[in-house]
Design an enzyme around this catalytic site. Structure first.
Site, PDB file in Angstrom:
ATOM      1  N   ARG A  30       0.831  -1.200   0.000  1.00 13.65           N
ATOM      2  CA  ARG A  30       0.000   0.000   0.000  1.00 13.65           C
ATOM      3  C   ARG A  30       0.866   1.251   0.000  1.00 13.65           C
ATOM      4  O   ARG A  30       1.887   1.292   0.696  1.00 13.65           O
ATOM      5  CB  ARG A  30      -0.912   0.021   1.230  1.00 13.65           C
ATOM      6  N   HIS A 101       7.657   1.908 -10.545  1.00  8.49           N
ATOM      7  CA  HIS A 101       6.497   1.384  -9.823  1.00  8.49           C
ATOM      8  C   HIS A 101       5.224   1.793 -10.547  1.00  8.49           C
ATOM      9  O   HIS A 101       5.116   2.903 -11.068  1.00  8.49           O
ATOM     10  CB  HIS A 101       6.473   1.885  -8.367  1.00  8.49           C
TER      11      HIS A 101
END
Ligand code: AMP
Ligand code: ZN
Length: 110
Positions: A30, A101
């Site tokens: 997260r 990412h």
């Protein structure tokens, strides 16, 4: 491995982080500063600086990032309602962490 890279440190366990999913090539966790009710990062363990640094050798990991993102969307119950997948590229594109990412955001109220 890049000694100064926070995501490389997460990959080797130097910065303890809960993984929602992990395999030999990538990890999902997260975002620490979420921009939506669901905000995940899907991250290759290999240090790749940005989209600009992808090479022919990265085809497989790149497609795996997206396939895993799709599965994570399902697991987070945002498949049906919808979500966004994006890469920020270099400073002008909002990139702050220079280790590739993929962002997955969703879960907004209808
Ligand atoms: P970007 O702007 O695309 O480089 O995104 C970097 C993201 O990484 C930001 O949304 C940060 O909130 C997030 N982030 C930074 N450090 C951590 C961490 N230790 N764990 C989880 N997310 C992080
Ligand atoms: Zn790195």
């Amino acid at each position: 491995m890049n000694d100064d890279c926070i995501f490389c440190k997460i990959a080797i366990g130097e910065i303890p982080t809960d993984f929602l999913y992990e395999n030999e090539r990538l990890m999902v966790f997260r975002d620490i500063n979420p921009h939506a009710p669901v905000h995940l990062l899907i991250v290759p363990k290999k240090h790749i600086r940005s989209v600009n640094d992808l090479t022919e050798a990265d085809h497989e990991i790149l497609s795996e990032l997206i396939m895993v993102a799709k599965e994570m969307a399902k697991a987070e119950s945002v498949s049906e309602s919808g979500y966004r997948l994006f890469f920020n590229v270099e400073r002008g594109g909002g990139q702050v962490i220079f280790h590739l990412h993929l962002h997955l955001i969703g879960g907004w109220k209808k």
